[in-house]
Motif scaffolding. Structure first.
Motif, short mmCIF file in Angstrom:
data_model
loop_
_atom_site.label_atom_id
_atom_site.label_comp_id
_atom_site.label_asym_id
_atom_site.label_seq_id
_atom_site.Cartn_x
_atom_site.Cartn_y
_atom_site.Cartn_z
N LYS A 89 44.70 46.97 -81.63
CA LYS A 89 45.96 47.57 -82.07
C LYS A 89 47.11 47.15 -81.16
O LYS A 89 48.22 46.85 -81.64
CB LYS A 89 45.84 49.09 -82.06
CG LYS A 89 47.11 49.83 -82.43
CD LYS A 89 47.55 49.51 -83.85
CE LYS A 89 46.60 50.08 -84.87
NZ LYS A 89 47.10 49.91 -86.27
N GLY A 90 46.85 47.08 -79.86
CA GLY A 90 47.89 46.63 -78.94
C GLY A 90 48.27 45.18 -79.16
O GLY A 90 49.45 44.82 -79.10
N SER A 128 48.11 43.54 -81.97
CA SER A 128 48.88 43.44 -83.22
C SER A 128 50.33 43.87 -83.04
O SER A 128 51.18 43.54 -83.87
CB SER A 128 48.22 44.29 -84.30
OG SER A 128 48.30 45.67 -83.97
N ARG A 129 50.64 44.60 -81.95
CA ARG A 129 52.00 45.05 -81.70
C ARG A 129 52.72 44.21 -80.66
O ARG A 129 53.84 44.54 -80.26
CB ARG A 129 51.99 46.51 -81.24
CG ARG A 129 51.49 47.50 -82.28
CD ARG A 129 52.43 47.55 -83.47
NE ARG A 129 52.11 48.66 -84.36
CZ ARG A 129 51.25 48.60 -85.35
NH1 ARG A 129 50.60 47.46 -85.57
NH2 ARG A 129 51.02 49.64 -86.12
N ARG A 131 56.80 43.64 -79.76
CA ARG A 131 57.63 44.83 -79.89
C ARG A 131 57.85 45.44 -78.49
O ARG A 131 57.18 45.05 -77.52
CB ARG A 131 56.98 45.85 -80.81
CG ARG A 131 56.78 45.34 -82.24
CD ARG A 131 56.23 46.44 -83.12
NE ARG A 131 56.01 45.97 -84.51
CZ ARG A 131 55.59 46.72 -85.49
NH1 ARG A 131 55.32 48.02 -85.26
NH2 ARG A 131 55.42 46.23 -86.70
N ASP A 167 56.63 51.11 -77.81
CA ASP A 167 56.03 51.14 -79.15
C ASP A 167 54.55 50.75 -79.10
O ASP A 167 53.72 51.32 -79.81
CB ASP A 167 56.78 50.21 -80.09
CG ASP A 167 58.21 50.69 -80.37
OD1 ASP A 167 58.50 51.86 -80.04
OD2 ASP A 167 59.01 49.88 -80.88
N ILE A 168 54.27 49.76 -78.26
CA ILE A 168 52.87 49.33 -78.12
C ILE A 168 52.01 50.45 -77.56
O ILE A 168 50.92 50.73 -78.06
CB ILE A 168 52.78 48.08 -77.22
CG1 ILE A 168 53.54 46.91 -77.86
CG2 ILE A 168 51.33 47.69 -76.96
CD1 ILE A 168 53.59 45.66 -77.00
N GLN A 169 52.51 51.10 -76.52
CA GLN A 169 51.76 52.19 -75.91
C GLN A 169 51.57 53.36 -76.87
O GLN A 169 50.50 53.97 -76.93
CB GLN A 169 52.45 52.66 -74.63
CG GLN A 169 51.65 53.70 -73.85
CD GLN A 169 52.24 53.97 -72.49
OE1 GLN A 169 53.26 53.39 -72.11
NE2 GLN A 169 51.60 54.85 -71.74
N THR A 170 52.60 53.66 -77.65
CA THR A 170 52.49 54.75 -78.62
C THR A 170 51.45 54.43 -79.69
O THR A 170 50.65 55.30 -80.07
CB THR A 170 53.85 55.00 -79.29
OG1 THR A 170 54.80 55.37 -78.28
CG2 THR A 170 53.75 56.11 -80.31
N ALA A 171 51.44 53.18 -80.16
CA ALA A 171 50.45 52.79 -81.16
C ALA A 171 49.03 52.88 -80.61
O ALA A 171 48.11 53.34 -81.30
CB ALA A 171 50.75 51.36 -81.64
N THR A 203 46.03 55.47 -81.90
CA THR A 203 44.70 54.97 -82.26
C THR A 203 43.62 55.65 -81.43
O THR A 203 42.54 55.99 -81.93
CB THR A 203 44.64 53.45 -82.07
OG1 THR A 203 45.67 52.82 -82.84
CG2 THR A 203 43.29 52.90 -82.49
#
Length: 240
Positions: free
Chosen positions: A106-107, A109-110, A113, A117-121, A125
Motif C-alpha cells: 500500500k505504501g 502504491s502511494r 504523494r 498521505d502515505i502514512q495515513t494509507a 490498511t
C-alpha cells in the motif's frame, strides 16, 4: 496328614469364594457415561467446545501464515525502491500472504504523494488487517466466560431436581433418588469449567500472537517511512 491338608485347602477355597460373592463388583467411572448423566446441557457444552476448537485452529493458522515472511524482506524492498523498480517491489509483496507485505505494498502504491498521505494509507490498511486478525476472538472470549456459567446453571438445575426427588419421596428417602440430580449438578460444572478454561487459554494465546504481529507491522511501517527519507542511488524512482 494329607487328608487334613486337603480339607484345609478346600475350606480356604470356600472362604475365598464366599468372600468374592460378598464383595460387590466395583464399577469403574467412565468419562463418556459421566457426560451422558450430565443431562442436555452437556450437549450445549459440547457444541461450544467444538466451536472453540474450530475458531482457535482457524485463527492460529491465519496468524501463523501472517507471520511467515522472509527476514530479508525489507532489505529487498529497499534495494528495489532505490533502484527505481517499483513493479518488482510490488511483485515481491504479492508473494507473501502477510499483513506486513500488504502494508508495504500500500505504501509503494502511494509513492509520489505527500508522506503524510502515505502514512495515513498505511495506517488505515494496518487497522483493517488487525480487525481481520481479531475477527472471531470475541466469540472465543464469550465461550470462555459463558461455558462456566452454563455449567453452574446445570448445577442449579441438578440441585432442584435432587430436592424435588426428596420431596416426592417423603419419609422414604433413598440416596439413589438423588443420584441423577447430583450427577447433573457436578458433571455440568466440571464440563463448563473445562470448556471455559481451554477457551480462556486459547483466547489469551491468540491475543498474544496478534500483539506480536502488530509489533512487526509497526516496525515495518517505521522502516518503510524511513526508507522514503533515504536518498535513492542513481535516478529518481520509476515504475519499471
Amino acid at each position: 496328614m494329607l487328608f487334613y491338608l486337603l480339607q484345609a485347602g478346600l475350606d480356604s477355597a470356600d472362604i475365598v469364594s464366599q468372600t468374592a460373592a460378598v464383595v460387590p463388583h466395583e464399577e469403574k467411572m467412565r468419562l463418556l457415561d459421566m457426560a451422558f448423566k450430565g443431562g442436555w446441557l452437556m450437549l450445549v457444552l459440547l457444541a461450544l467446545s467444538i466451536l472453540a476448537i474450530y475458531i482457535f485452529g482457524k485463527k492460529w493458522w491465519m496468524i501463523h501464515q501472517a507471520g511467515s515472511i522472509d527476514d530479508n524482506f525489507m532489505r529487498d524492498i529497499r534495494d528495489y525502491i532505490h533502484e527505481g523498480k517499483l513493479k518488482s517491489a510490488v511483485s515481491l509483496c504479492e508473494r507473501y500472504d502477510s499483513p506486513v507485505a500488504r502494508l508495504v505494498e500500500k505504501g509503494i502504491s502511494r509513492i509520489g504523494r505527500p508522506l503524510s498521505d502515505i502514512q495515513t494509507a498505511i495506517e488505515n490498511t494496518g487497522n483493517t488487517e488487525v480487525a481481520r486478525l481479531e475477527k472471531g476472538l470475541p466469540i472465543l472470549a464469550t465461550i470462555a466466560g459463558g461455558a462456566p456459567m452454563i455449567g453452574f446453571l446445570g448445577t442449579v438445575i441438578g440441585m432442584v431436581q435432587a430436592f424435588f426427588n426428596m420431596a416426592q419421596a417423603g419419609n422414604n428417602i433413598d440416596i439413589t433418588l438423588l443420584s441423577s440430580g447430583i450427577y447433573t449438578a457436578m458433571i455440568t460444572t466440571v464440563g463448563g469449567l473445562i470448556v471455559g478454561i481451554l477457551a480462556y487459554f486459547g483466547y489469551n494465546y491468540l491475543t498474544s500472537n496478534i500483539s506480536d504481529l502488530v509489533f512487526k507491522m509497526e516496525n515495518a511501517t517505521i522502516d518503510f517511512m524511513d526508507l522514503l527519507h533515504e536518498p535513492a542511488d542513481g535516478d529518481s524512482v520509476s515504475a519499471e
